[in-house]
Structures are given as C-alpha cells and as structure tokens.
Design a protein around this motif. Sequence first.
Motif, short mmCIF file in Angstrom:
data_model
loop_
_atom_site.label_atom_id
_atom_site.label_comp_id
_atom_site.label_asym_id
_atom_site.label_seq_id
_atom_site.Cartn_x
_atom_site.Cartn_y
_atom_site.Cartn_z
N GLY A 169 0.86 -1.16 0.00
CA GLY A 169 -0.09 0.02 0.16
C GLY A 169 0.71 1.27 0.06
N ARG A 170 2.07 1.17 -0.27
CA ARG A 170 2.81 2.39 -0.29
C ARG A 170 2.82 3.07 -1.68
NH1 ARG A 170 8.44 0.67 -0.30
NH2 ARG A 170 7.79 -1.34 -0.36
N ALA A 171 2.16 2.37 -2.59
CA ALA A 171 1.87 2.91 -3.98
C ALA A 171 0.78 2.25 -4.26
CB ALA A 171 3.16 2.66 -4.74
N ALA A 172 -0.13 3.26 -5.08
CA ALA A 172 -1.67 2.90 -5.39
C ALA A 172 -1.51 1.94 -6.71
CB ALA A 172 -2.23 3.95 -5.98
N PHE A 173 -0.58 1.90 -7.79
CA PHE A 173 -0.27 1.28 -8.84
C PHE A 173 1.39 1.23 -9.13
CE2 PHE A 173 -4.29 3.43 -9.69
CZ PHE A 173 -5.02 2.05 -9.79
N GLY A 174 1.71 0.40 -9.95
CA GLY A 174 3.27 0.35 -10.29
C GLY A 174 3.11 0.31 -11.73
N VAL A 175 4.53 0.61 -12.10
CA VAL A 175 4.82 1.03 -13.68
C VAL A 175 6.17 0.01 -13.60
CG1 VAL A 175 5.38 2.30 -15.80
CG2 VAL A 175 3.54 2.88 -14.24
N LEU A 176 6.11 -0.89 -14.74
CA LEU A 176 7.41 -1.52 -14.98
C LEU A 176 7.85 -1.48 -16.35
CD1 LEU A 176 6.73 -4.46 -12.61
CD2 LEU A 176 8.66 -2.93 -12.05
N VAL A 177 9.17 -1.47 -16.59
CA VAL A 177 9.57 -1.33 -17.98
C VAL A 177 11.06 -2.08 -18.19
CG1 VAL A 177 10.12 0.06 -19.90
CG2 VAL A 177 9.04 0.92 -18.21
N CYS A 178 10.97 -3.14 -19.03
CA CYS A 178 12.12 -3.96 -19.75
C CYS A 178 12.10 -3.79 -20.99
CB CYS A 178 12.29 -5.47 -18.83
SG CYS A 178 11.09 -6.37 -19.29
N GLY A 179 12.90 -4.72 -21.66
CA GLY A 179 13.17 -4.85 -23.03
C GLY A 179 11.74 -5.02 -24.00
N THR A 180 11.19 -6.14 -23.29
CA THR A 180 9.93 -6.53 -23.79
C THR A 180 8.66 -6.38 -22.91
OG1 THR A 180 10.08 -8.71 -23.16
CG2 THR A 180 10.78 -8.40 -25.19
N GLY A 181 8.85 -6.14 -21.68
CA GLY A 181 7.81 -6.19 -20.71
C GLY A 181 7.27 -7.45 -20.13
N ILE A 182 7.75 -8.53 -20.71
CA ILE A 182 7.34 -9.98 -20.47
C ILE A 182 7.88 -10.34 -19.30
CG2 ILE A 182 7.31 -12.09 -21.31
CD1 ILE A 182 6.97 -11.03 -24.00
N GLY A 183 9.46 -10.17 -19.23
CA GLY A 183 10.06 -10.88 -18.00
C GLY A 183 9.74 -10.04 -16.93
N ILE A 184 9.65 -8.91 -16.76
CA ILE A 184 9.43 -8.10 -15.61
C ILE A 184 7.91 -8.27 -15.19
CG2 ILE A 184 8.60 -5.86 -16.76
CD1 ILE A 184 10.86 -4.66 -14.63
N GLN A 185 6.99 -8.59 -16.14
CA GLN A 185 5.64 -8.95 -15.83
C GLN A 185 5.54 -10.20 -15.00
OE1 GLN A 185 3.33 -10.38 -19.01
NE2 GLN A 185 1.21 -10.35 -17.73
N ILE A 186 6.22 -11.10 -15.66
CA ILE A 186 6.31 -12.41 -14.85
C ILE A 186 6.76 -12.42 -13.68
CG2 ILE A 186 7.25 -14.92 -14.81
CD1 ILE A 186 7.31 -14.62 -18.18
N ALA A 187 7.89 -11.54 -13.35
CA ALA A 187 8.19 -11.46 -11.92
C ALA A 187 7.40 -10.91 -11.23
CB ALA A 187 9.86 -10.82 -12.15
N ALA A 188 6.91 -9.83 -11.71
CA ALA A 188 5.88 -9.10 -10.53
C ALA A 188 4.57 -10.08 -10.36
CB ALA A 188 5.42 -7.88 -11.60
N ASN A 189 4.05 -10.78 -11.22
CA ASN A 189 2.86 -11.69 -11.08
C ASN A 189 3.28 -12.87 -10.02
OD1 ASN A 189 0.88 -10.50 -12.48
ND2 ASN A 189 1.43 -11.01 -14.27
N ARG A 190 4.58 -12.95 -9.75
CA ARG A 190 4.79 -14.10 -8.70
C ARG A 190 4.39 -13.46 -7.29
NH1 ARG A 190 5.62 -18.71 -9.48
NH2 ARG A 190 7.23 -18.88 -7.78
N HIS A 191 4.04 -11.97 -7.11
CA HIS A 191 3.44 -11.73 -5.84
C HIS A 191 2.01 -11.84 -5.70
CE1 HIS A 191 7.20 -9.42 -4.60
NE2 HIS A 191 7.52 -9.93 -5.84
#
Length: 153
Positions: A65-87
């Motif tokens: 709850g320290r942030a309402a939303f997040g924004v993540l950026v990598c080369g394709t967005g895919i790897g960083i999305q997979i890592a985030a969705n582990r939470h």
Amino acid sequence: MSPTSSPGPLTIAIGGDHAGLPLKTILQEALAAAGYTVCDFGTNSNDSVDYPDFAHQVSAAVEQGRAAFGVLVCGTGIGIQIAANRHPGIRAAVLHSATEARLTRAHNDANIACFGARTTGPEVALDALKAFLATEFEGGRHARRLAKINLPA
C-alpha cells in the motif's frame, strides 16, 4: 494524464532494467508532470542489471500500500511482468495499447502496467498509461472471475 479525484496525489511506484531506462524516464517525467507522486526504484543507469530485482521492489510497494499502482519497464515487458506476477495480490499486464490498458483495469483490476521499451513506442506507452490510470475496476461479473484467479493460500 491526471491523478484521480482523491485527497492528495496518488503514488505510483516505477522501476525497470537498463533496457527499459529510456522509456521509464519518459513515463516517470510524464507522471510527475501530471501531479502524481512517483517513487523511483531504479535503475537509473545503462549498466546491465537484472529486471526481477526491480519487479520485486515495485510489487512490494504496491502490495504494502505504499503505492496505488506500479509501472515496470524492460526490453519486452514480458520478463518483468512474470516476475511481478509472482507476488500475491499483484496483477501485472504488459500493455501495447490504450484499449488493453482500459480492459485490464476494468476487467482484471490490474495494478501494475508493464511496458517493453523495445516493442512499444513512447507515444503509445504514454497513451496506455494514461488510460490505465484513468480506468476503474468494473466489479460485478469481473469480481467473480478475479476471485477465481486468486488461489487459496
């Protein structure tokens, strides 16, 4: 792009790896210019780094709850999305259009927008991020479906 009508500006956690740095910088500047409070988890260098480190930090900020939303950026967005969705509680989506952004918020209650700096241009990413932040979760039948995604502990 403007914060929703809540008391005080929304906090957005942002992070990305070296490949995502140029797009991350553009998105971060646009968020700040629009009045959002931006919590930058890096990277701020072109040196090679590992995208999961940034996905985990941004995801933790949203989970706690320290942030309402997040924004993540990598080369394709895919790897960083997979890592985030582990939470648990994180619903990260790679976005390539404002339509995807609206639908993932309205139907999936996504809380982290992911972008690929090598696959999505700045104008498209800015439009998608604006739509993502402006769209509310619709609830209703979507809430029922979302509950089915969340596995019991």
